[in-house]
Enzyme design. Structure first.
Site, PDB file in Angstrom:
ATOM      1  N   HIS A  16       0.851  -1.189   0.000  1.00  0.00           N
ATOM      2  CA  HIS A  16       0.000   0.000   0.000  1.00  0.00           C
ATOM      3  C   HIS A  16       0.889   1.242   0.000  1.00  0.00           C
ATOM      4  CE1 HIS A  16      -2.882   3.015   1.328  1.00  0.00           C
ATOM      5  NE2 HIS A  16      -3.816   2.183   0.923  1.00  0.00           N
ATOM      6  N   GLU A  70      -3.880   2.269  -7.287  1.00  0.00           N
ATOM      7  CA  GLU A  70      -4.220   3.379  -6.380  1.00  0.00           C
ATOM      8  C   GLU A  70      -3.273   4.551  -6.612  1.00  0.00           C
ATOM      9  OE1 GLU A  70      -6.620   2.388  -2.595  1.00  0.00           O
ATOM     10  OE2 GLU A  70      -4.489   2.354  -2.158  1.00  0.00           O
TER      11      GLU A  70
HETATM   12  O1  G3P Z   1      -6.549   1.521   0.740  1.00  0.00           O
HETATM   13  C1  G3P Z   1      -7.553   2.374   0.328  1.00  0.00           C
HETATM   14  C2  G3P Z   1      -7.068   3.674  -0.018  1.00  0.00           C
HETATM   15  O2  G3P Z   1      -5.767   4.012   0.155  1.00  0.00           O
HETATM   16  C3  G3P Z   1      -7.971   4.645  -0.593  1.00  0.00           C
HETATM   17  O3  G3P Z   1      -8.295   5.485   0.443  1.00  0.00           O
HETATM   18  O4  G3P Z   1      -9.631   7.113   1.589  1.00  0.00           O
HETATM   19  O5  G3P Z   1      -9.112   7.401  -0.830  1.00  0.00           O
HETATM   20  O6  G3P Z   1     -10.691   5.624  -0.115  1.00  0.00           O
HETATM   21  P1  G3P Z   1      -9.518   6.471   0.246  1.00  0.00           P
END
Ligand code: G3P
Length: 220
Positions: free
Chosen positions: A93, A141
Site C-alpha cells: 500500500h 491506487e
Molecule cells: O486503501 C484504500 C485507499 O488508500 C484509498 O483510500 O480514503 O481514498 O478511499 P480512500
C-alpha cells in the site's frame, strides 16, 4: 472464499480502531449478508484477532512481512495471521511500501500459504515487474488521490484503461477517492473487478448507507 468485490481498508482511522473496528466490521457484515454480496475488510494488526473472531466476512491484513515464525521482532507474519483467521492481505500500500525484493518474496510466500494477496501499485508502469509473480489481484491506487474527494475513476480514466490492458484479463481493483455509486460504476465500466475504499466508508457519518450505495453499483 468468494473473492470480495469491495475491500474496505480500515487504516488507522479512529473510527475503525479498537471497539469501533468491531462495530464497523459488524455494519459491513450486515450489508454483506443482507445483500448477499462479498465485502472484505482490512484491519490493523492490533484489532485483527478480535475482529476476525467477531464477524463472518473475510478479514484481511493491511500489510504483512515475508517472514514465518522466529526472531522477527515487530514483523507481521502471514503464518500468524492465518492462525488468527485472517485469509489475506493488502500489500505494498502507498502508506506501507515494500522494497521490490521484499514485495516479490511476499507474493511468493502468500502463494505458498494460499493467503490471498492483493498487490497495490500507484502506476501501470509498475505492473510488468510483478505480473509474472501471479498475485491473486492487483490494485491501482494513484497516491495523490488517496483520502481525497476526487475519485480515481473520474480523474484517471485513461490510467485505469491502461492498467486494464496490462492485466491481460486478470481481475484487478481500483482505489482512491471512491465515495459513491457513480465512482464504482465508472470503475467497473473500465474493466475493474472491484474497488478498494477507505475514508468514504470509514469516516462517513453513516457508513451503512454509503456502503449500501457502493454495493448497489454492482447490481445495476
Ligand atoms: O486503501 C484504500 C485507499 O488508500 C484509498 O483510500 O480514503 O481514498 O478511499 P480512500
Amino acid at each position: 472464499m468468494t473473492k470480495p468485490k469491495i475491500i474496505i481498508n480500515f487504516k488507522l482511522y479512529e473510527n475503525a480502531c479498537g471497539q469501533s473496528a468491531l462495530n464497523l466490521a459488524e455494519i459491513v457484515e450486515k450489508i454483506s449478508m443482507e445483500e448477499n454480496f462479498p465485502v472484505a475488510i482490512a484491519v490493523n494488526p492490533v484489532d485483527i484477532q478480535t475482529v476476525s473472531n467477531g464477524v463472518n466476512i473475510p478479514v484481511f491484513s493491511q500489510h504483512f512481512d515475508p517472514v514465518a515464525f522466529g526472531n522477527f521482532t515487530g514483523s507481521v507474519s502471514p503464518y500468524v495471521l492465518k492462525e488468527s483467521g485472517v485469509i489475506g492481505s493488502l500489500i505494498n500500500h502507498s502508506e506501507k511500501k515494500l522494497d521490490r525484493n521484499d514485495l516479490k518474496e511476499s507474493i511468493q510466500l502468500a502463494k505458498k500459504l494460499k493467503f490471498f494477496c492483493a498487490v497495490c501499485l500507484n502506476d501501470p508502469n509498475e505492473v510488468a515487474e510483478y505480473f509474472g509473480y501471479e498475485p491473486d489481484a492487483f490494485v491501482l491506487e494513484p497516491k495523490e488521490l488517496i483520502g481525497g474527494d476526487i475519485s480515481v475513476s473520474k480523474a484517471k480514466f485513461n490510467v485505469i484503461k491502461e492498467f486494464n490492458d496490462m492485466m491481460n484479463g486478470k481481475d484487478f481493483y481500483v482505489g482512491a477517492g471512491i465515495k459513491n455509486q457513480e465512482d464504482v460504476q465508472i470503475s467497473l465500466s473500465l474493466g475493474a473487478y472491484g474497488v478498494l475504499v477507505s475514508s468514504g466508508v470509514v469516516n462517513a457519518e453513516d457508513p451503512y448507507s454509503v456502503l449500501l450505495d457502493l454495493v448497489s453499483a454492482f447490481k445495476k
